[in-house]
Design a protein around this motif. Sequence first.
Motif, PDB file in Angstrom:
ATOM      1  N   PHE A  60    -123.542  42.159  12.591  1.00  0.00           N
ATOM      2  CA  PHE A  60    -123.797  43.203  13.785  1.00  0.00           C
ATOM      3  C   PHE A  60    -122.779  44.585  13.404  1.00  0.00           C
ATOM      4  O   PHE A  60    -123.345  45.499  13.350  1.00  0.00           O
ATOM      5  CB  PHE A  60    -123.656  42.594  14.837  1.00  0.00           C
ATOM      6  N   VAL A  61    -121.640  44.300  13.571  1.00  0.00           N
ATOM      7  CA  VAL A  61    -120.570  45.294  13.337  1.00  0.00           C
ATOM      8  C   VAL A  61    -120.711  46.101  12.222  1.00  0.00           C
ATOM      9  O   VAL A  61    -120.870  47.498  12.127  1.00  0.00           O
ATOM     10  CB  VAL A  61    -119.260  44.851  13.329  1.00  0.00           C
ATOM     11  N   GLU A  62    -120.922  45.531  10.846  1.00  0.00           N
ATOM     12  CA  GLU A  62    -121.260  46.380   9.722  1.00  0.00           C
ATOM     13  C   GLU A  62    -122.599  47.237   9.689  1.00  0.00           C
ATOM     14  O   GLU A  62    -122.409  48.179   9.165  1.00  0.00           O
ATOM     15  CB  GLU A  62    -121.040  45.431   8.644  1.00  0.00           C
ATOM     16  N   MET A  63    -123.598  46.415  10.223  1.00  0.00           N
ATOM     17  CA  MET A  63    -124.665  47.192  10.380  1.00  0.00           C
ATOM     18  C   MET A  63    -124.526  48.464  11.274  1.00  0.00           C
ATOM     19  O   MET A  63    -124.986  49.754  10.888  1.00  0.00           O
ATOM     20  CB  MET A  63    -126.033  46.415  11.165  1.00  0.00           C
ATOM     21  N   ALA A  64    -123.797  48.260  12.210  1.00  0.00           N
ATOM     22  CA  ALA A  64    -123.587  49.437  13.341  1.00  0.00           C
ATOM     23  C   ALA A  64    -122.885  50.488  12.474  1.00  0.00           C
ATOM     24  O   ALA A  64    -122.881  51.906  12.873  1.00  0.00           O
ATOM     25  CB  ALA A  64    -122.837  48.904  14.330  1.00  0.00           C
ATOM     26  N   ALA A  65    -121.695  50.102  11.640  1.00  0.00           N
ATOM     27  CA  ALA A  65    -120.928  51.013  10.878  1.00  0.00           C
ATOM     28  C   ALA A  65    -121.623  51.554   9.806  1.00  0.00           C
ATOM     29  O   ALA A  65    -121.277  52.878   9.640  1.00  0.00           O
ATOM     30  CB  ALA A  65    -119.661  50.178  10.112  1.00  0.00           C
ATOM     31  N   LEU A  94    -113.325  44.742  16.622  1.00  0.00           N
ATOM     32  CA  LEU A  94    -113.967  44.578  15.253  1.00  0.00           C
ATOM     33  C   LEU A  94    -114.316  45.621  14.682  1.00  0.00           C
ATOM     34  O   LEU A  94    -114.090  45.981  13.581  1.00  0.00           O
ATOM     35  CB  LEU A  94    -114.848  43.469  15.127  1.00  0.00           C
ATOM     36  N   GLU A  95    -115.045  46.592  15.518  1.00  0.00           N
ATOM     37  CA  GLU A  95    -115.670  47.632  15.008  1.00  0.00           C
ATOM     38  C   GLU A  95    -114.586  48.686  14.481  1.00  0.00           C
ATOM     39  O   GLU A  95    -114.433  49.460  13.564  1.00  0.00           O
ATOM     40  CB  GLU A  95    -116.637  48.450  16.312  1.00  0.00           C
ATOM     41  N   SER A  96    -113.466  48.868  15.204  1.00  0.00           N
ATOM     42  CA  SER A  96    -112.473  49.752  15.074  1.00  0.00           C
ATOM     43  C   SER A  96    -112.052  49.502  13.822  1.00  0.00           C
ATOM     44  O   SER A  96    -111.515  50.100  12.888  1.00  0.00           O
ATOM     45  CB  SER A  96    -111.294  49.609  16.008  1.00  0.00           C
TER      46      SER A  96
ATOM     47  N   ALA B  29    -102.251  39.415   4.359  1.00  0.00           N
ATOM     48  CA  ALA B  29    -101.823  40.861   4.622  1.00  0.00           C
ATOM     49  C   ALA B  29    -103.070  41.775   5.292  1.00  0.00           C
ATOM     50  O   ALA B  29    -103.034  42.928   5.749  1.00  0.00           O
ATOM     51  CB  ALA B  29    -101.739  41.469   3.179  1.00  0.00           C
ATOM     52  N   ILE B  30    -104.382  41.241   5.033  1.00  0.00           N
ATOM     53  CA  ILE B  30    -105.504  41.738   5.305  1.00  0.00           C
ATOM     54  C   ILE B  30    -105.700  41.886   7.018  1.00  0.00           C
ATOM     55  O   ILE B  30    -105.887  42.656   7.924  1.00  0.00           O
ATOM     56  CB  ILE B  30    -106.755  41.553   4.614  1.00  0.00           C
ATOM     57  N   ILE B  31    -105.559  40.575   7.325  1.00  0.00           N
ATOM     58  CA  ILE B  31    -105.394  40.077   8.625  1.00  0.00           C
ATOM     59  C   ILE B  31    -104.417  41.056   9.547  1.00  0.00           C
ATOM     60  O   ILE B  31    -104.509  41.466  10.749  1.00  0.00           O
ATOM     61  CB  ILE B  31    -105.402  38.882   9.117  1.00  0.00           C
ATOM     62  N   LEU B  32    -103.300  40.936   8.706  1.00  0.00           N
ATOM     63  CA  LEU B  32    -101.963  41.801   9.548  1.00  0.00           C
ATOM     64  C   LEU B  32    -102.302  43.235   9.846  1.00  0.00           C
ATOM     65  O   LEU B  32    -101.914  43.795  10.520  1.00  0.00           O
ATOM     66  CB  LEU B  32    -100.640  41.836   8.739  1.00  0.00           C
ATOM     67  N   ARG B  33    -103.214  43.767   8.883  1.00  0.00           N
ATOM     68  CA  ARG B  33    -103.732  45.278   8.929  1.00  0.00           C
ATOM     69  C   ARG B  33    -104.593  45.365  10.225  1.00  0.00           C
ATOM     70  O   ARG B  33    -104.800  46.536  10.683  1.00  0.00           O
ATOM     71  CB  ARG B  33    -104.404  45.912   7.641  1.00  0.00           C
ATOM     72  N   GLY B  34    -105.189  44.449  10.353  1.00  0.00           N
ATOM     73  CA  GLY B  34    -106.282  44.619  11.678  1.00  0.00           C
ATOM     74  C   GLY B  34    -105.737  44.148  12.896  1.00  0.00           C
ATOM     75  O   GLY B  34    -106.174  44.811  13.897  1.00  0.00           O
ATOM     76  N   LEU B  35    -104.713  43.215  12.834  1.00  0.00           N
ATOM     77  CA  LEU B  35    -104.463  42.876  14.351  1.00  0.00           C
ATOM     78  C   LEU B  35    -103.759  44.013  15.135  1.00  0.00           C
ATOM     79  O   LEU B  35    -104.106  43.738  16.383  1.00  0.00           O
ATOM     80  CB  LEU B  35    -103.227  41.704  13.945  1.00  0.00           C
ATOM     81  N   PRO B  36    -103.394  45.043  14.675  1.00  0.00           N
ATOM     82  CA  PRO B  36    -102.779  46.072  15.544  1.00  0.00           C
ATOM     83  C   PRO B  36    -103.966  46.569  16.504  1.00  0.00           C
ATOM     84  O   PRO B  36    -103.645  47.019  17.648  1.00  0.00           O
ATOM     85  CB  PRO B  36    -102.074  46.938  14.807  1.00  0.00           C
ATOM     86  N   THR B  79    -113.943  39.956   4.324  1.00  0.00           N
ATOM     87  CA  THR B  79    -112.767  40.165   5.146  1.00  0.00           C
ATOM     88  C   THR B  79    -113.252  40.576   6.710  1.00  0.00           C
ATOM     89  O   THR B  79    -112.674  40.090   7.661  1.00  0.00           O
ATOM     90  CB  THR B  79    -112.125  41.439   4.675  1.00  0.00           C
ATOM     91  N   THR B  80    -114.551  41.287   6.759  1.00  0.00           N
ATOM     92  CA  THR B  80    -114.990  41.321   8.282  1.00  0.00           C
ATOM     93  C   THR B  80    -115.160  39.925   8.960  1.00  0.00           C
ATOM     94  O   THR B  80    -114.703  39.782  10.148  1.00  0.00           O
ATOM     95  CB  THR B  80    -116.418  41.982   8.166  1.00  0.00           C
ATOM     96  N   TRP B  81    -115.497  38.940   8.270  1.00  0.00           N
ATOM     97  CA  TRP B  81    -115.565  37.701   8.805  1.00  0.00           C
ATOM     98  C   TRP B  81    -114.481  37.052   9.160  1.00  0.00           C
ATOM     99  O   TRP B  81    -114.166  36.626  10.342  1.00  0.00           O
ATOM    100  CB  TRP B  81    -116.275  36.852   7.735  1.00  0.00           C
ATOM    101  N   ALA B  82    -113.238  37.323   8.378  1.00  0.00           N
ATOM    102  CA  ALA B  82    -111.829  36.698   8.795  1.00  0.00           C
ATOM    103  C   ALA B  82    -111.475  37.640   9.946  1.00  0.00           C
ATOM    104  O   ALA B  82    -110.756  36.951  10.736  1.00  0.00           O
ATOM    105  CB  ALA B  82    -111.124  36.837   7.180  1.00  0.00           C
ATOM    106  N   HIS B  83    -111.471  38.820   9.834  1.00  0.00           N
ATOM    107  CA  HIS B  83    -111.061  39.711  11.067  1.00  0.00           C
ATOM    108  C   HIS B  83    -111.676  39.319  12.340  1.00  0.00           C
ATOM    109  O   HIS B  83    -110.909  39.285  13.258  1.00  0.00           O
ATOM    110  CB  HIS B  83    -111.398  41.085  10.726  1.00  0.00           C
ATOM    111  N   LYS B  84    -113.093  38.961  12.159  1.00  0.00           N
ATOM    112  CA  LYS B  84    -113.671  38.399  13.471  1.00  0.00           C
ATOM    113  C   LYS B  84    -113.016  37.121  13.954  1.00  0.00           C
ATOM    114  O   LYS B  84    -112.824  37.217  15.239  1.00  0.00           O
ATOM    115  CB  LYS B  84    -115.338  38.051  13.047  1.00  0.00           C
TER     116      LYS B  84
END
Lengths: 102, 213
Positions: A60-65, A94-96, B29-36, B79-84
Amino acid sequence: MKFKQIIQRLFAFKKQSPASPQNKIPADKSEKMQKVMAMLANTQEVELTCDEVFAVLDQFVEMAARGEDVSQLMPLIQQHLDMCEDCREEYKILESIVQSAT
Amino acid sequence: MDKRTNEEWVADLRAGGDQQAQALEDLRAIILRGLPYAIAGRIAPNSPESEALTEEVVQETLMRVLEYLDTFEGRSQFTTWAHKIAVRAALTELRRVRWREVPLPEMEMNDEGDASYRELPDSQASPEEQVSRAEMMKRVNRIIMEELTEKQRMAMTAIMEGFPLEEAAQRLGTNRNTLYKLMHDARLRLKKRLEKEGLTPREVLSVFEQSGK
């Protein structure tokens, strides 16, 4: 009696004669009532749960992006996000993250 | 290397040995970039608490990614899935820390509580509007008392007080998903009961929105 006390706490309603000064509703209680009614107005017969939304939140977030009209394409997800503050908060973060990576 | 395709991520993480270790290091490393983005505004960045939380969340996320790897369907970037997963883990912990000292709203209402109610500042609504609001409040309270279970009332009280669903669920001995369903049922019951009584939520809303505060 306990149930009644719960509701009194929720909206601080107190039995008064209609004309008495105590009849005036404090602003915060009025706001809570408005919040409840706004939620009821947006309530649908069928709604997705938090787990169901979480399962597709990345998509959903990627679609919105990408600028796709997610409220049209995935209206049930959008409706849940409108109703659930926890999921909405996670969606926004997640969007950010996704926007920062593009 | 964080330019893997989804298939490469899955293959590397399943591979074991050095290949998996490298993929986990890259994912870390990727997760660490997202956590802030999750921590910002919630706890002080670069504080000991922030560093401890970050490490805990990264570890938990990597474990969950491996545990749930088979459920990744490739409908988004890996990576979006992992960030989620990382965002959920971070917010769960942040909510727990933020609300742990806050008791669920008390269910009992004493005389003192009644007194403070009367002393609260009044709105600028006219006397007539005040009467209709009080009558409507009474009516809706009655409906809530008759339609909802005690647990539904407790959850509604907590949520109206600003408790996250997740935190309220934990206090009520359930989980977020179940509590959402419980509240959905509560909302539906209230909405249908209002309809039976010839009211819509928007009509009730309009009574409380009249004039300024």
